[in-house]
Motif scaffolding. Sequence first.
Motif, PDB file in Angstrom:
ATOM      1  N   MET A   1      41.475  19.707  48.543  1.00  0.00           N
ATOM      2  CA  MET A   1      42.054  20.937  47.999  1.00  0.00           C
ATOM      3  C   MET A   1      42.671  21.764  49.129  1.00  0.00           C
ATOM      4  SD  MET A   1      41.586  24.460  47.645  1.00  0.00           S
ATOM      5  CE  MET A   1      39.854  24.846  47.811  1.00  0.00           C
ATOM      6  N   LYS A   2      43.935  22.169  48.951  1.00  0.00           N
ATOM      7  CA  LYS A   2      44.609  22.995  49.955  1.00  0.00           C
ATOM      8  C   LYS A   2      44.678  24.461  49.541  1.00  0.00           C
ATOM      9  CE  LYS A   2      47.462  19.374  52.069  1.00  0.00           C
ATOM     10  NZ  LYS A   2      46.865  18.231  51.370  1.00  0.00           N
ATOM     11  N   PHE A   3      44.763  24.709  48.235  1.00  0.00           N
ATOM     12  CA  PHE A   3      44.706  26.081  47.745  1.00  0.00           C
ATOM     13  C   PHE A   3      44.234  26.050  46.298  1.00  0.00           C
ATOM     14  CE2 PHE A   3      48.962  24.781  46.485  1.00  0.00           C
ATOM     15  CZ  PHE A   3      49.133  25.341  45.238  1.00  0.00           C
ATOM     16  N   ALA A   4      43.807  27.199  45.811  1.00  0.00           N
ATOM     17  CA  ALA A   4      43.298  27.296  44.441  1.00  0.00           C
ATOM     18  C   ALA A   4      43.829  28.556  43.778  1.00  0.00           C
ATOM     19  CB  ALA A   4      41.768  27.308  44.427  1.00  0.00           C
ATOM     20  N   ILE A   5      44.093  28.449  42.477  1.00  0.00           N
ATOM     21  CA  ILE A   5      44.410  29.609  41.637  1.00  0.00           C
ATOM     22  C   ILE A   5      43.131  29.963  40.889  1.00  0.00           C
ATOM     23  CG2 ILE A   5      45.859  30.541  39.811  1.00  0.00           C
ATOM     24  CD1 ILE A   5      47.410  29.803  42.315  1.00  0.00           C
ATOM     25  N   VAL A   6      42.625  31.166  41.129  1.00  0.00           N
ATOM     26  CA  VAL A   6      41.339  31.592  40.567  1.00  0.00           C
ATOM     27  C   VAL A   6      41.568  32.671  39.515  1.00  0.00           C
ATOM     28  CG1 VAL A   6      39.061  32.539  41.075  1.00  0.00           C
ATOM     29  CG2 VAL A   6      40.213  31.082  42.764  1.00  0.00           C
ATOM     30  N   THR A   7      41.049  32.433  38.315  1.00  0.00           N
ATOM     31  CA  THR A   7      41.129  33.400  37.226  1.00  0.00           C
ATOM     32  C   THR A   7      39.733  33.922  36.929  1.00  0.00           C
ATOM     33  OG1 THR A   7      43.037  32.274  36.247  1.00  0.00           O
ATOM     34  CG2 THR A   7      41.779  33.741  34.811  1.00  0.00           C
ATOM     35  N   VAL A   8      39.574  35.242  36.961  1.00  0.00           N
ATOM     36  CA  VAL A   8      38.263  35.847  36.699  1.00  0.00           C
ATOM     37  C   VAL A   8      38.371  36.851  35.553  1.00  0.00           C
ATOM     38  CG1 VAL A   8      37.331  35.522  39.024  1.00  0.00           C
ATOM     39  CG2 VAL A   8      38.632  37.567  38.513  1.00  0.00           C
ATOM     40  N   GLN A   9      37.362  36.838  34.701  1.00  0.00           N
ATOM     41  CA  GLN A   9      37.297  37.743  33.553  1.00  0.00           C
ATOM     42  C   GLN A   9      35.943  38.426  33.546  1.00  0.00           C
ATOM     43  OE1 GLN A   9      39.494  38.576  30.700  1.00  0.00           O
ATOM     44  NE2 GLN A   9      37.852  40.104  30.707  1.00  0.00           N
ATOM     45  N   GLY A  10      35.936  39.770  33.589  1.00  0.00           N
ATOM     46  CA  GLY A  10      34.690  40.518  33.546  1.00  0.00           C
ATOM     47  C   GLY A  10      34.058  40.500  32.168  1.00  0.00           C
ATOM     48  N   GLY A  11      32.781  40.830  32.109  1.00  0.00           N
ATOM     49  CA  GLY A  11      32.054  40.859  30.840  1.00  0.00           C
ATOM     50  C   GLY A  11      32.512  41.992  29.941  1.00  0.00           C
ATOM     51  N   GLY A  12      32.489  41.755  28.627  1.00  0.00           N
ATOM     52  CA  GLY A  12      32.891  42.776  27.662  1.00  0.00           C
ATOM     53  C   GLY A  12      31.770  43.747  27.362  1.00  0.00           C
ATOM     54  N   GLY A  13      32.121  44.959  26.989  1.00  0.00           N
ATOM     55  CA  GLY A  13      31.124  45.971  26.642  1.00  0.00           C
ATOM     56  C   GLY A  13      30.533  45.746  25.259  1.00  0.00           C
ATOM     57  N   GLY A  14      29.312  46.229  25.055  1.00  0.00           N
ATOM     58  CA  GLY A  14      28.661  46.115  23.759  1.00  0.00           C
ATOM     59  C   GLY A  14      29.100  47.207  22.806  1.00  0.00           C
TER      60      GLY A  14
ATOM     61  N   LEU B   1      43.919  30.167  49.882  1.00  0.00           N
ATOM     62  CA  LEU B   1      43.976  28.947  50.668  1.00  0.00           C
ATOM     63  C   LEU B   1      42.572  28.408  50.905  1.00  0.00           C
ATOM     64  CD1 LEU B   1      46.662  29.954  53.328  1.00  0.00           C
ATOM     65  CD2 LEU B   1      46.994  28.646  51.220  1.00  0.00           C
ATOM     66  N   ALA B   2      42.499  27.112  51.190  1.00  0.00           N
ATOM     67  CA  ALA B   2      41.199  26.470  51.424  1.00  0.00           C
ATOM     68  C   ALA B   2      40.452  27.146  52.571  1.00  0.00           C
ATOM     69  CB  ALA B   2      41.400  24.988  51.716  1.00  0.00           C
ATOM     70  N   ALA B   3      41.177  27.572  53.594  1.00  0.00           N
ATOM     71  CA  ALA B   3      40.531  28.222  54.737  1.00  0.00           C
ATOM     72  C   ALA B   3      39.839  29.516  54.332  1.00  0.00           C
ATOM     73  CB  ALA B   3      41.567  28.494  55.824  1.00  0.00           C
ATOM     74  N   ALA B   4      40.412  30.258  53.386  1.00  0.00           N
ATOM     75  CA  ALA B   4      39.798  31.506  52.925  1.00  0.00           C
ATOM     76  C   ALA B   4      38.575  31.243  52.059  1.00  0.00           C
ATOM     77  CB  ALA B   4      40.818  32.340  52.153  1.00  0.00           C
ATOM     78  N   ILE B   5      38.612  30.147  51.309  1.00  0.00           N
ATOM     79  CA  ILE B   5      37.485  29.814  50.423  1.00  0.00           C
ATOM     80  C   ILE B   5      36.325  29.228  51.211  1.00  0.00           C
ATOM     81  CG2 ILE B   5      36.776  28.320  48.503  1.00  0.00           C
ATOM     82  CD1 ILE B   5      39.631  28.633  47.409  1.00  0.00           C
ATOM     83  N   GLY B   6      36.626  28.389  52.196  1.00  0.00           N
ATOM     84  CA  GLY B   6      35.558  27.795  53.001  1.00  0.00           C
ATOM     85  C   GLY B   6      34.832  26.680  52.274  1.00  0.00           C
ATOM     86  N   ALA B   7      33.624  26.395  52.748  1.00  0.00           N
ATOM     87  CA  ALA B   7      32.842  25.285  52.193  1.00  0.00           C
ATOM     88  C   ALA B   7      32.362  25.567  50.781  1.00  0.00           C
ATOM     89  CB  ALA B   7      31.654  24.980  53.093  1.00  0.00           C
ATOM     90  N   SER B   8      32.123  26.837  50.458  1.00  0.00           N
ATOM     91  CA  SER B   8      31.651  27.197  49.121  1.00  0.00           C
ATOM     92  C   SER B   8      31.756  28.705  48.938  1.00  0.00           C
ATOM     93  CB  SER B   8      30.204  26.743  48.887  1.00  0.00           C
ATOM     94  OG  SER B   8      29.324  27.433  49.754  1.00  0.00           O
ATOM     95  N   GLN B   9      31.657  29.129  47.677  1.00  0.00           N
ATOM     96  CA  GLN B   9      31.647  30.556  47.344  1.00  0.00           C
ATOM     97  C   GLN B   9      30.669  30.786  46.197  1.00  0.00           C
ATOM     98  OE1 GLN B   9      33.261  33.339  48.560  1.00  0.00           O
ATOM     99  NE2 GLN B   9      34.232  32.178  50.220  1.00  0.00           N
TER     100      GLN B   9
END
Length: 282
Positions: free
Chosen positions: A90-103, A132-140
């Motif tokens: 992997m050289k780069f990743a597109i990351v999509t994040v969605q926060g939790g909805g309110g009750g 980029l892969a360098a920003a992500i590192g071995a794991s997150q």
Amino acid sequence: MHRIDGPGAAVGGFFTEGDPVGGVAATVVTDDWMNDIQENIMAVLLAGGVTPTKGRAADLADAIRASTTGRLLNTQVFTSSGTYTPTPGMKFAIVTVQGGGGGGAGTTVPTAGNASIGAGGNAGAFARGKFLAAAIGASQAVTIGIGGTAGVSANGGGGATTSLGALITAPGGGGGNMFNNAAVPNANGNGAVSAAPTGGNIYSSIGAGATLALGLTTAVLFGGGGGASFFGPGGPPNVSGNVGNTGIGYGSGGAGAATVPAGGVLAGGVGKAGIIVIEEYA
């Protein structure tokens, strides 16, 4: 690399079978032309890190795949907290994040002539970023924001933040407000919208708000619908006498409840938890 230019080659560097009757010779395949082709293929294998193996038909295809940048390698989807480990290559990743909805807000029992109406919860924030892969590192670390709790004689709970380490975060949506013992006709707005996301270098947005709770008469009441998220609708609104519906799409809000004087205490709908989608590219 060059076109065939040995004895018998046709004009423009093309092969010909020749014509023995007409005295036209067939094209001679020369060693320099064959070596040229071989070394061009070897260069592709070298660029792709593939060791040529006699009799193996997939060497060239593997090398082309390995040396082609920008192709989708893998997609990892997280609906619960854990650890993201990048796919090798992997050289780069597109990351999509969605926060939790309110009750959604619940209700209490109002006095005669009044109503108790609950607004829906708001959707969590949404963000998309390229890393980029360098920003992500071995794991997150993966943190999935839970949905807000259903209000019972109270406002709905707020959704929690979804994040991938410190790279990108999407806060949760606010819970719906309860409007108790309200004279009718009346309406009840939703609670606080989500905070702004961070790290969304492609796109980011706060969560959508919920719909109003309405009390037209003591016999005609509607709990507010939950706010819709990028991934789908919130909990649909309900008429009085029913608990609030749970959020449907990841990160959407739960619906509120509504109660007439003869009704009982009702709970709102639970907000839907968030999600992370990681598209990995070579």
